[in-house]
Design an enzyme around this catalytic site. Structure first.
Site, mmCIF file in Angstrom:
data_model
loop_
_atom_site.group_PDB
_atom_site.id
_atom_site.type_symbol
_atom_site.label_atom_id
_atom_site.label_comp_id
_atom_site.label_asym_id
_atom_site.label_seq_id
_atom_site.Cartn_x
_atom_site.Cartn_y
_atom_site.Cartn_z
ATOM 1 N N LYS A 168 1.072 -1.378 -0.178
ATOM 2 C CA LYS A 168 -0.148 0.036 -0.161
ATOM 3 C C LYS A 168 0.748 1.185 -0.071
ATOM 4 O O LYS A 168 1.966 1.315 0.537
ATOM 5 C CB LYS A 168 -0.858 0.184 1.331
ATOM 6 C CG LYS A 168 -1.901 -0.967 1.274
ATOM 7 C CD LYS A 168 -2.610 -0.853 2.809
ATOM 8 C CE LYS A 168 -3.837 -2.046 2.780
ATOM 9 N NZ LYS A 168 -4.929 -1.806 1.895
ATOM 10 N N ARG B 60 -10.402 -11.590 2.093
ATOM 11 C CA ARG B 60 -11.286 -12.538 1.578
ATOM 12 C C ARG B 60 -10.729 -13.832 1.541
ATOM 13 O O ARG B 60 -11.509 -14.915 1.757
ATOM 14 C CB ARG B 60 -11.845 -12.044 0.148
ATOM 15 C CG ARG B 60 -10.554 -12.208 -0.861
ATOM 16 C CD ARG B 60 -11.138 -11.451 -2.068
ATOM 17 N NE ARG B 60 -10.840 -10.047 -2.058
ATOM 18 C CZ ARG B 60 -11.295 -9.066 -2.631
ATOM 19 N NH1 ARG B 60 -11.690 -9.221 -3.948
ATOM 20 N NH2 ARG B 60 -11.329 -7.740 -2.243
#
Length: 596
Positions: free
Chosen positions: A373, A447
């Protein structure tokens, strides 16, 4: 102490005076024996007020004085939750005791039995829409008080407070509190940050739309008493008053308490507030002190408090049984290894009690992995375990209320780190379900860890409710913003129940579509699926569709994508927030009831 020099004094109606001071003080002296000092610069509080006598009360050798005027008996207040203040620091003459709520912050509630009625300070809610009529109704025998309130600038705006002197000269009569237009059910959440330490009661007002029995007012008060001060080593006023209590934490401080005499309502409010505080504390704690093992220990402590069975799966057992969880967390340093918490609890005497399984994403910190990120996106990533924190908050409510269910809590806990053994884009990983997943982006890790736990949740039996919670996608925030969690499910009835419960209890959620045609975006040329969509839109939907592949077609599966962080508002300080859990708890309580 700390008062600035008086700059001007000019006459006011009723024989009183308005004294302007610099900076930020306004002193109103109406035509009776009291003045109010209102400050917008009190450390750690937005606006304070303290009542003094302008005519000396009966002589007493123990009566303290300030600037040549005797303080009214029982009205010497200190700025709350600070060890000192920039303008005064006295101890209240009214002492109270209360049964403390076992939270990270002291109890926000008490009862009038614990505090005799003459030791409880009334709060009169006033709407700006009916200001004049309410002031007259509140003080029918003292027409000077409404005039005093208006001359002091009180207009009933939301969050506005004003100390009202007792016309008899014996301390405070109480406090006026502005509810504005009356649309904010948690408006009372600002009061614990503004009022001095004492015990209070909220007076009902039909004109202000306030019923003292309203649960929202009590919960708002409790939620507003939260302060995360674990890492504060000094008080805001230390420079002016000395380091007497430097290093005191929030749970060592007194807070203003609200009297709630209805036992069941008080216990319900305490349970909800306590549980929300648990979630807030976990989200607010940085990863340096809350790695996967620390999060697991928090779950174990909660489980032990309620007699739950807690198992922590790690090491080779985790690698064999939860390959996606292991892949995401394997790059973390020693002692911060990935793990799964499996907690089971039931207070029901029925063998066929409905099974409620809740799964929470526990990414204690998310660098993004090798798809790292940017710094601006990494700053708040301690909150990426907000799903696990919220699930524990919900579990605390369910177990504390002894709902008539069998509860299972599953928490995959990892750090998504960068190292030589980190999982890579284009890797293909076998899941617990046997399906293979191609890694399209290592920053879509939440996920992956949820997938293995959702598989476990529906292996042996289909839950009556299978719920997962995750701070999963930025796409959700683009669609719904910070404050509105998104709900994904194929169960229309369940979606409507969650929506209705959220509205009723002011903990809203909004349904988003599980749009099946978008499932093609998850196609992979080398595996059963990719972990990200092939298009740059619909990311929250494709993430939910990915998770659905691991639910064994459970008809009662619900996925909640939420932010887990809130901006400052009454009852909700800026920081971590277990969103949606209050509404879900109320839904479960209404649906299943409590164990006999």
């Amino acid at each position: 102490k700390g008062m600035r020099s008086i700059a001007t004094m000019k006459s006011a109606r009723g024989g009183g005076s308005v004294v302007s001071t610099t900076p930020g003080y306004r002193v109103v002296l109406p035509g009776f024996s009291a003045l109010v000092l209102a400050s917008s610069t009190c450390p750690s509080r937005a606006r304070q007020a303290t009542t003094f006598a302008t005519r000396p009360p009966p002589t007493s050798s123990s009566t303290p004085t300030f600037a040549g005027a005797s303080l009214l008996s029982g009205s010497a207040w200190r700025c709350p939750r600070t060890t000192s203040t920039s303008f005064l620091s006295f101890t209240t003459t009214t002492t109270t005791t209360a049964a403390c709520l076992a939270t990270t912050s002291p109890s926000s509630f008490t009862t009038s039995q614990q505090n005799p009625k003459d030791g409880v300070v009334p709060i009169w809610p006033v709407s700006k829409l009916t200001l004049d009529a309410q002031l007259e109704e509140t003080f029918p025998d003292h027409p000077a008080l409404p005039e005093f309130a208006k001359s002091a600038g009180f207009a009933g705006e939301e969050g506005q407070v004003l100390a009202v002197p007792n016309p008899s000269g014996a301390g405070l009569a109480g406090w006026l509190f502005g509810t504005g237009s009356g649309t904010n059910p948690f408006a009372f959440g600002s009061l614990p940050q503004k009022l001095p330490v004492a015990s209070y009661r909220i007076e009902s007002s039909s004109r202000a739309g306030v019923d003292a029995a309203d649960e929202e007012a009590c919960i708002g008060w409790g939620l507003g008493s939260y302060a995360f001060k674990r890492y504060k080593t000094s008080s805001p006023a230390e420079d002016e008053a000395g380091p007497a209590d430097a290093g005191a934490s929030a749970d060592e401080e007194e807070v203003p308490k609200l009297c709630v005499d209805d036992e069941s309502r008080r216990r319900e409010c305490e349970l909800i507030v306590d549980s929300v505080f648990l979630g807030r504390d976990l989200i607010n704690t940085p990863c340096s002190d809350l790695g996967p093992a620390d999060l697991a220990r928090s779950a174990e402590r909660l489980g032990k408090a309620h007699g739950a069975n807690v198992k922590v799966i790690k090491g080779s057992e985790l690698e064999r049984g939860f390959p996606l969880v292991h892949a995401v967390g394997r790059a973390a340093s020693s002692g911060r290894d990935p793990l799964v918490v499996d907690m089971v609890w039931s207070a029901s005497k029925r063998a066929d009690a409905p099974l409620v399984t809740i799964v929470g994403k526990g990414v204690c910190f998310d660098t993004g992995g090798l798809d790292i990120k940017p710094p601006s996106s990494m700053l708040t990533m301690k909150k990426d375990m907000g799903g696990a924190a919220s699930v524990l908050s919900l579990a605390s409510m369910v177990m504390g209320a002894k709902l008539d269910v069998k509860l299972r809590v599953l928490l995959p806990c990892v750090e998504n780190c960068v190292a030589g053994n980190a999982f890579r884009p284009s890797d293909v990983i076998h899941s617990r379900s046997g399906q293979t997943v191609e890694i399209g982006n290592t920053d879509a890790e939440g996920r992956l860890i949820l997938a293995d736990c959702l598989t476990l949740a529906s292996e042996s039996e289909q839950p009556d409710l299978l719920l997962d919670m995750a701070t999963l996608t930025g796409a959700h925030r683009v669609a719904l913003g910070w404050d509105l969690p998104g709900v994904f499910t194929d169960n229309d009835e369940l979606a409507q129940e969650m929506y209705s419960a959220g509205l009723e209890h002011h903990d809203p959620v909004w349904r988003l579509p599980l749009w099946k045609p978008y499932a093609k975006m998850l196609d992979s040329k080398v595996a059963d699926m990719n972990n990200i969509g092939s298009a740059p839109w619909g990311g929250a939907i494709t993430a939910a569709l990915f998770l659905q592949k691991f639910t064994n077609k459970c008809p009662n599966w619900v996925h909640i994508d939420f932010n887990g962080w809130t901006s400052a508002k009454p009852g909700f300080p800026e920081g971590g927030e277990p969103q949606a859990v209050r509404g879900i708890y109320k839904l479960l309580k209404a649906k299943y009831g409590t164990a006999a």
